[in-house]
Design an enzyme around this catalytic site. Structure first.
Site, PDB file in Angstrom:
ATOM      1  N   ARG A 134       0.839  -1.262  -0.003  1.00  0.00           N
ATOM      2  CA  ARG A 134      -0.017   0.111  -0.101  1.00  0.00           C
ATOM      3  C   ARG A 134       0.884   1.293  -0.183  1.00  0.00           C
ATOM      4  O   ARG A 134       0.499   2.389  -0.644  1.00  0.00           O
ATOM      5  CB  ARG A 134      -1.004  -0.041   1.188  1.00  0.00           C
ATOM      6  CG  ARG A 134      -2.022  -0.979   1.073  1.00  0.00           C
ATOM      7  CD  ARG A 134      -3.134  -0.276   0.044  1.00  0.00           C
ATOM      8  NE  ARG A 134      -4.372  -1.161  -0.067  1.00  0.00           N
ATOM      9  CZ  ARG A 134      -4.826  -2.023  -0.966  1.00  0.00           C
ATOM     10  NH1 ARG A 134      -3.736  -2.445  -1.977  1.00  0.00           N
ATOM     11  NH2 ARG A 134      -5.648  -2.769  -0.905  1.00  0.00           N
ATOM     12  N   SER A 194      -2.828 -15.062  16.583  1.00  0.00           N
ATOM     13  CA  SER A 194      -3.858 -14.388  15.425  1.00  0.00           C
ATOM     14  C   SER A 194      -4.505 -13.146  15.844  1.00  0.00           C
ATOM     15  O   SER A 194      -4.719 -12.342  14.868  1.00  0.00           O
ATOM     16  CB  SER A 194      -5.072 -15.873  15.443  1.00  0.00           C
ATOM     17  OG  SER A 194      -4.497 -16.839  14.822  1.00  0.00           O
TER      18      SER A 194
HETATM   19  O1  LIG Z   1       3.696 -16.565  12.592  1.00  0.00           O
HETATM   20  C1  LIG Z   1       3.760 -16.160  13.894  1.00  0.00           C
HETATM   21  C2  LIG Z   1       3.049 -17.382  14.518  1.00  0.00           C
HETATM   22  O2  LIG Z   1       1.919 -17.814  13.889  1.00  0.00           O
HETATM   23  C3  LIG Z   1       2.636 -16.760  15.993  1.00  0.00           C
HETATM   24  O3  LIG Z   1       0.986 -16.650  15.860  1.00  0.00           O
HETATM   25  C4  LIG Z   1       4.509 -15.056  14.218  1.00  0.00           C
HETATM   26  O4  LIG Z   1       4.113 -13.783  13.534  1.00  0.00           O
HETATM   27  C5  LIG Z   1       5.858 -15.222  14.117  1.00  0.00           C
HETATM   28  O5  LIG Z   1       6.397 -16.283  14.610  1.00  0.00           O
HETATM   29  C6  LIG Z   1       6.758 -14.232  14.354  1.00  0.00           C
HETATM   30  O6  LIG Z   1       6.596 -13.973  15.858  1.00  0.00           O
HETATM   31  P1  LIG Z   1       6.598 -12.345  16.473  1.00  0.00           P
HETATM   32  O7  LIG Z   1       7.917 -11.812  15.971  1.00  0.00           O
HETATM   33  O8  LIG Z   1       6.781 -12.528  17.782  1.00  0.00           O
HETATM   34  O9  LIG Z   1       5.557 -11.781  16.153  1.00  0.00           O
END
Ligand SMILES: O=C([C@H](O)CO)[C@H](O)[C@H](O)COP(=O)(O)O
Length: 186
Positions: A57, A150
């Site tokens: 975007r 999520s």
């Molecule tokens: O994909 C992810 C996982 O499904 C958690 O719900 C996370 O976004 C991924 O593991 C990255 O972690 P973060 O940097 O803590 O968002």
């Protein structure tokens, strides 16, 4: 439960996260976006999908936006802004990206569940979203029936869409002017 009943629960959860995100910090985030010469977007897993949509975007609006890790993404310097989406704020590759950005004098904006996380400590602006966190000790107060991160991942994607609307106001853009930059080789 059927899909419509689950949809109502998810929308109710989003109705708790999105309207509680800080207004002043969001204005600061928009200022950083407007003043950056180049914007680098980074995230892993589902947060990575969300931030890719944001980079697209920004491109539609005429910003020089890139996704960190893509082959054609250039170097970051002191005129750049690194946007990191990380629920935990501690995913190792993203900590490294933030360290590099600070090392060269770039700005860092973080969207996270954990405002005390390692990336938050380096960031110029930290946008906190209250949601369950599967990867860090700090979890937001808002509960969710959804698995893992999520609720955070949905909220960050929609939050970045609110930033796009704020930028469109400031730059007097509309959907038609933006669509003119959409890929014509799909
Ligand atoms: O994909 C992810 C996982 O499904 C958690 O719900 C996370 O976004 C991924 O593991 C990255 O972690 P973060 O940097 O803590 O968002």
């Amino acid at each position: 439960m059927n899909n419509q009943e689950y949809a109502k629960i998810i929308l109710n959860e989003l109705n708790q996260t999105l309207p509680t995100i800080d207004i002043e910090k969001s204005n600061q985030f928009v200022d950083l976006l407007l003043h950056a010469k180049e914007i680098f977007c980074a995230g892993a897993g589902r947060s990575g999908f969300a931030v890719r949509g944001f980079a697209m975007r920004l491109m539609h609006m005429g910003f020089n936006s890139y996704v960190v890790g893509e082959t054609c993404t250039p170097n970051i310097d002191d005129t750049g802004l690194l946007v990191v989406c990380s629920g935990s704020g501690s995913t190792k590759s993203l900590v490294n990206h933030a360290q590099k950005a600070k090392e060269v004098g770039a700005k860092v904006a973080l969207i996270t569940i954990d405002p005390e996380s390692p990336i938050a400590k380096m960031a110029d602006v930290v946008i906190e979203i209250s949601a369950p966190s599967p990867k860090s000790a700090k979890a937001g107060e808002i509960q969710s029936i959804q698995p893992m991160g999520s609720l955070f991942e949905q909220s960050e994607a929609l939050y970045m869409d609110t930033l796009i609307l704020m930028l469109m106001d400031k730059k007097h853009m509309n959907s038609d002017t933006m669509f003119g930059r959409h890929a014509n080789m799909e």
